[in-house]
Design a protein around this motif. Structure first.
Motif, PDB file in Angstrom:
ATOM      1  N   LEU A   7      -7.469  -1.895   3.233  1.00  0.00           N
ATOM      2  CA  LEU A   7      -7.644  -2.178   1.809  1.00  0.00           C
ATOM      3  C   LEU A   7      -6.355  -1.932   1.047  1.00  0.00           C
ATOM      4  CD1 LEU A   7     -11.036  -0.266   1.405  1.00  0.00           C
ATOM      5  CD2 LEU A   7     -10.701  -2.679   1.945  1.00  0.00           C
ATOM      6  N   LYS A   8      -5.948  -2.882   0.227  1.00  0.00           N
ATOM      7  CA  LYS A   8      -4.732  -2.719  -0.570  1.00  0.00           C
ATOM      8  C   LYS A   8      -5.088  -2.143  -1.932  1.00  0.00           C
ATOM      9  CE  LYS A   8      -0.789  -5.252  -2.429  1.00  0.00           C
ATOM     10  NZ  LYS A   8      -1.026  -5.000  -3.858  1.00  0.00           N
ATOM     11  N   ILE A   9      -4.445  -1.036  -2.286  1.00  0.00           N
ATOM     12  CA  ILE A   9      -4.633  -0.434  -3.600  1.00  0.00           C
ATOM     13  C   ILE A   9      -3.244  -0.173  -4.160  1.00  0.00           C
ATOM     14  CG2 ILE A   9      -5.586   1.497  -4.892  1.00  0.00           C
ATOM     15  CD1 ILE A   9      -7.595   1.845  -2.626  1.00  0.00           C
ATOM     16  N   GLY A  10      -2.799  -1.013  -5.070  1.00  0.00           N
ATOM     17  CA  GLY A  10      -1.452  -0.889  -5.611  1.00  0.00           C
ATOM     18  C   GLY A  10      -0.427  -1.010  -4.496  1.00  0.00           C
ATOM     19  N   LEU A  14      -4.949   1.305   2.421  1.00  0.00           N
ATOM     20  CA  LEU A  14      -5.886   2.361   2.782  1.00  0.00           C
ATOM     21  C   LEU A  14      -6.751   1.924   3.956  1.00  0.00           C
ATOM     22  CD1 LEU A  14      -7.324   5.082   2.061  1.00  0.00           C
ATOM     23  CD2 LEU A  14      -8.801   3.762   0.567  1.00  0.00           C
ATOM     24  N   MET A 110      -2.017  10.040  -1.897  1.00  0.00           N
ATOM     25  CA  MET A 110      -1.326   9.119  -2.807  1.00  0.00           C
ATOM     26  C   MET A 110      -0.241   9.854  -3.580  1.00  0.00           C
ATOM     27  SD  MET A 110      -4.334   6.779  -4.399  1.00  0.00           S
ATOM     28  CE  MET A 110      -4.742   5.200  -3.666  1.00  0.00           C
TER      29      MET A 110
END
Lengths: 139, 139
Positions: A7-10, A14, A110
């Protein structure tokens, strides 16, 4: 075959590992992750292992390989969510996950990655500042 | 029993469903998520189903129940990462996931939640502004 989603978060990718890691799953994850790093240009990878009851030598090696692949693609890896019992067993087994950084949870992971990046950028800035100062001092 | 981890990222709780949902797993997830919402005060829940090949009526109901529980605890739910084939099968089965909002990926889900929150806050602000203006107009 089951597949672990990335999963891409910014600026971070992840990965939450919940299924038993088998050879094929591990290879697929390494490939998917490498592809996504190149595709997105993300600089951080967070691997959540809070769902794992056991981290054996195979999983340990897989994590180390992922961290190495990410590093050569200019992304840092942080393993988060390790359960206390897992940490104890790991050390008892003589596996100390060398070369892998850890944090207690996703948010702290993070923050760790953000600090590192800031730090790197700051280093460059500092050097530039120093250069500026040197110019000022010389003039 | 396998357990789906609930990850906190800022004001959002992220759940990535990768294992087959059985009665016990679904109940446990609902309970865990409700506990975490209360514990953290998060206002958004993102459920990633990109690892699922099939969303049957049981999973659909589980998602709807999670969304309802979250709503009464003042958190909005967005389901993200649905595969095209899953969407087609869902509609063919006559399941349209009523009351569940969707987004293509985690980032868009986060943006959706942020917009909603902004919107809510802006509404309150606007009302206050109106009140201020009314006072100004009266004076």
């Amino acid at each position: 075959m089951e597949r672990v989603p990335v999963l891409k978060i910014g600026d971070i990718l992840l990965v939450s590992i919940q299924i038993d890691m088998e050879d094929q799953t591990a290879l697929q994850l390494q490939e998917d992750l490498a592809d996504r790093i190149v595709e997105t240009g993300c600089h951080g990878v967070i691997i959540d292992i809070s769902a794992l009851d056991i981290v054996d030598s195979f999983v340990g090696r897989t994590l180390a390989t992922i961290a190495s692949i990410s590093r050569v693609l200019d992304a840092e890896t942080v393993v988060v969510g390790m359960r206390p019992a897992v940490a104890i067993t790991l050390v008892e087994l003589g596996l100390s996950l060398p070369g892998i950084r850890t944090a207690l949870n996703v948010e702290l992971g993070m923050a760790l990655l953000a600090r590192e990046r800031d730090f790197e950028f700051k280093d460059i800035d500092d050097d530039e500042d120093d250069a500026d100062e040197a110019v000022v001092a010389a003039s």
